[in-house]
Design a protein around this motif. Sequence first.
Motif, PDB file in Angstrom:
ATOM      1  N   GLY A 121       0.898  -1.347   0.098  1.00  0.00           N
ATOM      2  CA  GLY A 121      -0.058   0.033  -0.059  1.00  0.00           C
ATOM      3  C   GLY A 121       0.848   1.269  -0.017  1.00  0.00           C
ATOM      4  N   ILE A 122       2.023   1.144  -0.606  1.00  0.00           N
ATOM      5  CA  ILE A 122       2.860   2.389  -0.539  1.00  0.00           C
ATOM      6  C   ILE A 122       2.280   3.755  -1.250  1.00  0.00           C
ATOM      7  CG2 ILE A 122       5.070   3.275  -1.323  1.00  0.00           C
ATOM      8  CD1 ILE A 122       5.558   1.211   0.800  1.00  0.00           C
ATOM      9  N   GLN A 123       2.469   4.841  -0.538  1.00  0.00           N
ATOM     10  CA  GLN A 123       1.930   6.192  -1.156  1.00  0.00           C
ATOM     11  C   GLN A 123       3.024   7.168  -0.687  1.00  0.00           C
ATOM     12  OE1 GLN A 123      -2.103   7.142  -1.526  1.00  0.00           O
ATOM     13  NE2 GLN A 123      -2.639   5.211  -0.334  1.00  0.00           N
ATOM     14  N   PRO A 124       3.119   8.252  -1.582  1.00  0.00           N
ATOM     15  CA  PRO A 124       4.184   9.374  -1.140  1.00  0.00           C
ATOM     16  C   PRO A 124       3.473  10.190  -0.284  1.00  0.00           C
ATOM     17  CG  PRO A 124       2.868   9.647  -3.243  1.00  0.00           C
ATOM     18  CD  PRO A 124       2.548   8.364  -2.868  1.00  0.00           C
ATOM     19  N   VAL A 125       3.748  10.800   1.167  1.00  0.00           N
ATOM     20  CA  VAL A 125       3.748  11.511   1.605  1.00  0.00           C
ATOM     21  C   VAL A 125       3.788  13.204   0.904  1.00  0.00           C
ATOM     22  CG1 VAL A 125       3.802  10.250   3.734  1.00  0.00           C
ATOM     23  CG2 VAL A 125       5.865  11.753   2.959  1.00  0.00           C
ATOM     24  N   PRO A 126       3.188  14.235   1.724  1.00  0.00           N
ATOM     25  CA  PRO A 126       3.454  15.701   1.078  1.00  0.00           C
ATOM     26  C   PRO A 126       4.997  15.939   0.790  1.00  0.00           C
ATOM     27  CG  PRO A 126       1.683  15.665   2.709  1.00  0.00           C
ATOM     28  CD  PRO A 126       2.345  14.272   2.737  1.00  0.00           C
ATOM     29  N   THR A 127       5.911  15.342   1.545  1.00  0.00           N
ATOM     30  CA  THR A 127       7.486  15.782   1.319  1.00  0.00           C
ATOM     31  C   THR A 127       7.808  14.891   0.075  1.00  0.00           C
ATOM     32  OG1 THR A 127       8.063  14.019   2.839  1.00  0.00           O
ATOM     33  CG2 THR A 127       7.692  16.201   3.510  1.00  0.00           C
ATOM     34  N   GLY A 128       6.863  13.796  -0.392  1.00  0.00           N
ATOM     35  CA  GLY A 128       7.480  13.075  -1.708  1.00  0.00           C
ATOM     36  C   GLY A 128       7.922  11.614  -1.174  1.00  0.00           C
ATOM     37  N   ARG A 129       8.239  11.569   0.154  1.00  0.00           N
ATOM     38  CA  ARG A 129       8.607  10.156   0.478  1.00  0.00           C
ATOM     39  C   ARG A 129       7.710   9.030   0.429  1.00  0.00           C
ATOM     40  NH1 ARG A 129       9.508   7.862   5.657  1.00  0.00           N
ATOM     41  NH2 ARG A 129       8.288   9.786   6.610  1.00  0.00           N
ATOM     42  N   ASP A 130       7.978   7.970   0.052  1.00  0.00           N
ATOM     43  CA  ASP A 130       7.091   6.839   0.133  1.00  0.00           C
ATOM     44  C   ASP A 130       6.900   6.001   1.121  1.00  0.00           C
ATOM     45  OD1 ASP A 130       6.736   7.177  -2.742  1.00  0.00           O
ATOM     46  OD2 ASP A 130       8.097   5.740  -3.493  1.00  0.00           O
TER      47      ASP A 130
END
Length: 262
Positions: free
Chosen positions: A32-41
């Motif tokens: 279920g990987i997604q990017p957080v607002p900083t771009g980190r997965d």
Amino acid sequence: GVALAAVLAGLRDPAGQRPAYYLSLGDSLARGIQPVPTGRDVPTSRGYADELAARLRGALPHLRLVKLGCSGETTSTMIHGGICRYPAGSQLGQAARFLRSHRGGTALITIDIGANDPNSCVLSGGLSAVLPCVLTRMPQIDRNLSTILATLRSAAGPRVLIVGMTYYVPELGLWHRGKAGRQIAILTGAVAAGGNQMLVGRYRRFQARVANVFAAFRSSDFGTKNGPTGSVPPNVSVICSLTWMCARAPRGPNEHPDNAGY
């Protein structure tokens, strides 16, 4: 949806009074990987495995989800290890160990694997080199997937439901980057169609069902254009709405699905 009878078939206790397990295998999508607002997965609890487990708990309230997926995993590293650490040495080894120790208690196995194998073809070299590079990888992916599925089927037994996933095409999100982006989108779409056909054939050979994500994302639909300029094909619209590929930096472009995509 997944037929409940097929999910229950491999259980010693189909009435659901004992714990039953759903084993999620594969690459970053299985986590279920997604990017957080900083771009980190980061792994999330909003992946397809989490969504499916929640639905199945209506009939199997004691269902436990076990995630063994590994971001960046290829068919080779799934067999031999090298990216994520597992006590058994590899994701496949760990999965086989789990299935043997929970024989009769595993309700479902899902797997998505293979998309990372040809990624270096897209990331390196010119456009003309992509197709020959990918084509050379296909036989190895096919052999590795056969090894993976044979191992899982042997460890799980003949009655446990295995569902294999085809892939959407993140590169469709490059359509907005001018002529070169459109060429990459069209080429990778065609290559992905062939690769997904190979996955479908291999999964079915090992009596696994197929979740056709390629079709669900309308990946091959370059048909009627829409949007304010009339220049965006349906498959590009879908990839932009169901993944982070068209998100603004630093969160995008990112190939992973958003909540709706999962």
